[in-house]
Write an enzyme that holds these catalytic residues in place. Sequence first.
Site, PDB file in Angstrom:
ATOM      1  N   ASP A   8      19.748  -0.054  -2.333  1.00 21.18           N
ATOM      2  CA  ASP A   8      19.437   0.870  -1.509  1.00 21.18           C
ATOM      3  C   ASP A   8      19.392   2.086  -2.582  1.00 21.18           C
ATOM      4  O   ASP A   8      20.185   2.209  -3.456  1.00 21.18           O
ATOM      5  CB  ASP A   8      20.640   1.251  -0.509  1.00 21.18           C
TER       6      ASP A   8
ATOM      7  N   ASP B  11      25.164   1.558   1.282  1.00 17.21           N
ATOM      8  CA  ASP B  11      26.368   2.312   1.690  1.00 17.21           C
ATOM      9  C   ASP B  11      27.193   1.987   2.776  1.00 17.21           C
ATOM     10  O   ASP B  11      28.189   2.452   3.056  1.00 17.21           O
ATOM     11  CB  ASP B  11      25.741   3.807   1.757  1.00 17.21           C
TER      12      ASP B  11
ATOM     13  N   ASP C 124      22.654   0.663   5.961  1.00 14.74           N
ATOM     14  CA  ASP C 124      22.227  -0.638   5.337  1.00 14.74           C
ATOM     15  C   ASP C 124      22.840  -1.785   5.882  1.00 14.74           C
ATOM     16  O   ASP C 124      22.900  -2.902   5.577  1.00 14.74           O
ATOM     17  CB  ASP C 124      22.442  -0.543   3.958  1.00 14.74           C
TER      18      ASP C 124
END
Length: 629
Positions: free
Chosen positions: A321, A517, A521
Amino acid sequence: MEATLPIALVQAALAIGLMIIGKRFYTGGFKALFAFAPNMDSLIAIGTMAAFIYSAYQTVLLALAASQAMDTVHTMHHLYYESAGVIIALILLGKTLEAWSKGKSGDAIKKLMSLAPKTALLVKTNAEGEETEQEIPVDALLPGDIIRVRPGEKLPVDGIVLSGNSSINESLLTGESLPVEKTEGSKVYAATINTTGTFTFKAEKVGADTALARIVSLVEEAQGSKAPIARLADKVAGIFVPIVVLIALLASLAWFIAEKDFAFSLQIFISVLVIACPCALGLATPVAIMVGTGKGAEQGILIKNGEALEKVCKVGVVALDKTGTITTGRPVITSIKVAHAKAQRREEEDELLQIAAAVEKHSEHPLARAIVEESKNRNLTLETITDFTAIPGQGLRAFAPLREILIGNRKLLEENAIPISDEAAIYIAINGQYAGCIDIADTVKPSSPAAIASLHALGIKTLMLTGDTAKTAASIAKEAGVDSFIAEVLPEGKAAEVQKLKQANEKAATLVAMVGDGINDAPSLAAADVGIAIGAGADVAMETADMVLMHSDLGDLPKAIHLSRLTMRTIKQNLFWAFCYNTLSIPIAAGLLHIFGGPLLNPMIAAACMSFSSVSVLANALRLKLRCI
């Protein structure tokens, strides 16, 4: 050995005492044997019990001979009491060393548990509004209780600051050495250290619900879990034990037929059972997992279970991410451009920033906070805003003495017929004229490029997934050094991309890890072969991910993979030597050397060798504690 009746009785008494101390070998071993699932204890129980029963039988014969004729008191008989007793003593010694070693590998949990304070200062308010303080055990705290913390004290539970302000050392959770400023409304966590002011906070999470307690629980679960390779060892041991019993019976029977000596064949029987006890085989995996997960916990790398530890070493692709993982997750000003200026000067930039910050200080938008923060860094004095209006989806309109200020996105200025000549995130107009723009971006963490380079050095490909535009994604990907990126992906789309990666890597037999995180996600973390949450104390991170990098530092990911590979290498070494030991020792115990004129293996020596093999496996696993990751 040979003995007179008094010596035989003394030996019997000592052997019985040691067998009582080691009774768990008999209760567990025979229970498993009768359930047709013989285990390691079964080999010990059968071997020592056979030695004891034979010796007891010989003692009875010795006693009968002594009672029938005084001149036969000194008749000698072969006894194996010392074999039964010493075998139990040696194995108990090995178990004690085992327990000590496991205790050493569990140091990480003890250290974590010792961080929390034992008492807390509870604040109560009576009907007259007067406050009283009472020191109570932390275990007695309930959600909603008001707690006061003084400088230098540790926080007892998780909560929210009600009054006062201070700086708190949260390195336990975040790895950040600098204290974090806390004011009214800030979240605080158990076992962190209050460094400066006194404040009160309301308890939100107590007992097993605190971030620290969840970390301890996570480490305990990981150390008690089994990796797939451990289940393989269990299956092998389940087959191995019955085969060993059969070999012991056949070898002793063959030697009895050949030598016509029951004592000789019994010694063969006992030696095979004892030396083949696969204790080392059973210890090979769990101890390495305990040490590996404990080592990880010390480094702020929380591994949920043994399966996750094993899978991480097979990762060939890491999907990352962007926001909060590769980047800081905090927008900062990257440039300020003043309209119609021939040359950009700091004074002109400061003036434009001063106007923008005076307006944006009334907004809670993340970009607004970045502008206000930069004005503080430059020590700018902000003018007074007399009127303030938020325009949804566009920006802000404000009035200052002799000024009407518009600040927002391109659409805000276009709808007010103000032409723009630049590309940026924030545009500013004063009294209907374009004044300039401020570009704001989420910057790459200083540690990210080095971390991604370390992943490449480990032979791992990297891919960045982000909801940002392709232009922004390309810039971040280039700066961070990732191999490729996919832009404008929604959270649910990230999970689909991870599934595609998994399918693409099936033939290569490599696994896909997702790092995020742990909040938006969560779907992609769950979809990956290995989900890795980056961040401290997040509930979703703890629940969804297989691994949590508590320091919020991507640099811990290569460390985690390196640790996994070291642990798996140690497990394979342990299994190899355990199998080699048993493969080589059983023929020797069965009398192979004696066929060629060599010595016969004494059962006590067999017990010592078996214990040594277990201790050597433990020592090899404990080497992980000394390795740098």
